[in-house]
Design an enzyme around this catalytic site. Sequence first.
Site, PDB file in Angstrom:
ATOM      1  N   SER A   1       0.838  -1.201   0.000  1.00 25.96           N
ATOM      2  CA  SER A   1       0.000   0.000   0.000  1.00 25.96           C
ATOM      3  C   SER A   1       0.868   1.244   0.000  1.00 25.96           C
ATOM      4  O   SER A   1       1.984   1.244   0.553  1.00 25.96           O
ATOM      5  CB  SER A   1      -0.850  -0.028   1.273  1.00 25.96           C
ATOM      6  OG  SER A   1      -1.426   1.228   1.502  1.00 25.96           O
TER       7      SER A   1
ATOM      8  N   TYR B   1      -1.956  -1.419  10.998  1.00 26.27           N
ATOM      9  CA  TYR B   1      -2.207  -1.850   9.617  1.00 26.27           C
ATOM     10  C   TYR B   1      -1.026  -1.473   8.722  1.00 26.27           C
ATOM     11  O   TYR B   1      -0.477  -2.302   7.994  1.00 26.27           O
ATOM     12  CB  TYR B   1      -3.503  -1.219   9.095  1.00 26.27           C
ATOM     13  CG  TYR B   1      -3.615  -1.233   7.594  1.00 26.27           C
ATOM     14  CD1 TYR B   1      -3.969  -2.406   6.922  1.00 26.27           C
ATOM     15  CD2 TYR B   1      -3.322  -0.099   6.832  1.00 26.27           C
ATOM     16  CE1 TYR B   1      -4.036  -2.431   5.533  1.00 26.27           C
ATOM     17  CE2 TYR B   1      -3.389  -0.116   5.449  1.00 26.27           C
ATOM     18  CZ  TYR B   1      -3.741  -1.278   4.807  1.00 26.27           C
ATOM     19  OH  TYR B   1      -3.797  -1.298   3.440  1.00 26.27           O
TER      20      TYR B   1
ATOM     21  N   LYS C   1       2.017  -3.769   6.619  1.00 34.30           N
ATOM     22  CA  LYS C   1       2.393  -3.684   5.196  1.00 34.30           C
ATOM     23  C   LYS C   1       3.908  -3.530   5.065  1.00 34.30           C
ATOM     24  O   LYS C   1       4.536  -4.160   4.221  1.00 34.30           O
ATOM     25  CB  LYS C   1       1.665  -2.519   4.509  1.00 34.30           C
ATOM     26  CG  LYS C   1       0.162  -2.741   4.355  1.00 34.30           C
ATOM     27  CD  LYS C   1      -0.156  -3.953   3.477  1.00 34.30           C
ATOM     28  CE  LYS C   1      -1.613  -4.325   3.474  1.00 34.30           C
ATOM     29  NZ  LYS C   1      -1.899  -5.642   2.883  1.00 34.30           N
TER      30      LYS C   1
END
Length: 342
Positions: A127, A152, A156
Amino acid sequence: MKKSCVLVCGGAGYIGSHTTVELINAGYDVVIADNFSNSDMGAVEGVRKITGVDIPFVEVDCCDLEAFRKVFEQYEFDSVIHFAASKAVGESVEKPMLYYRNNLLSLMNMIDLMREFGRHNIVFSSSCTVYGEPDKQPVTEQTPRKPATSPYGNTKQMSEDILRDAVAATEGLKGIALRYFNPIGAHPSALIGELPRGVPQNLVPYITQTAAGIRECLSVFGDDYPTPDGSCIRDYIDVVDLAKAHVAAIGRMVENRNDENYEIFNVGTGRGVSVLELVNRFREVNGVELPCKIAPRREGDIIAIWADPTRANTVLGWKAGRTLDETLAAAWAWEKHVRGIE
Ligand code: UFG
């Protein structure tokens, strides 16, 4: 001639379902795996209907190593795409262990099983969140990653590093991390699209649900940012275009065209669009009312980020093709399909 087979973990999800369609269109066989933690069988049925192919489906949690191993025993895929992860930024702050467990364990299980069974190619869903608040726009793959601002985002970054290190240490294993910008829109058939559970956290699903009358009013989070109209800027990438980037990444590895065994690509349009611009385009393109108010800034939001997609354009041979208007029309067509609106 049939191309090789791809296991799509999280294939019932938003990006996974669209990618499965594009893989089938490109001549690949696909096996879909999903645990329905944030999806349902409807997406698999939509994909089967669009493609006319009875794509095999396995219900499995990639965090359950023994159950996951059975998928590797049963199917002869050589490549995998790993979409199976949790993706809500706010929820990750509330439930960090859930995010670390789901997102890291599923990837580690995947890599372990690929090593055990001698499977070769993996595409990982990363991302643009890994860039944090960039000092310079647009961001290239060389733009330094900033410390993550949520569990989160941290998963990644950590996942990218896990994949890089595993590839370096494993003969025959290749990986591509695709750094997605903001995926929006839906398949032009309106048979698959984004279907968030509960109140949407992301902009476009909130817009379409507001236009459909499910939400009263869209809140634009902040109009006092240092941007031309004061609202945040993102690079909105059509989900079908994004799906095609995965096909290009798989093709690059299957055909041994990769320069390095681990590669990273930005997947964006190269165009920054503000929240207010997007809202106005949506109204204009679809000719619908969209009640909207300015609300306070949302904590943790990046002010502006958009991609330099040159590397994906030239090296991967992929380019975003759909216009923002087409994408916003598809997003609305999908919402209308889901809600039974004429
Ligand atoms: N926004 C609003 N109102 C809303 C929702 C969003 O104004 O109701 C604004 C946000 O403030 C932001 C922009 O719309 O400026 C886009 O917000 P999204 O929530 O759609 O997406 P983000 O850019 O925040 O992206 C985040 C993470 C990504 C992650 C993505 C999907 O940064 O890594 O959510 O979960 F992939």
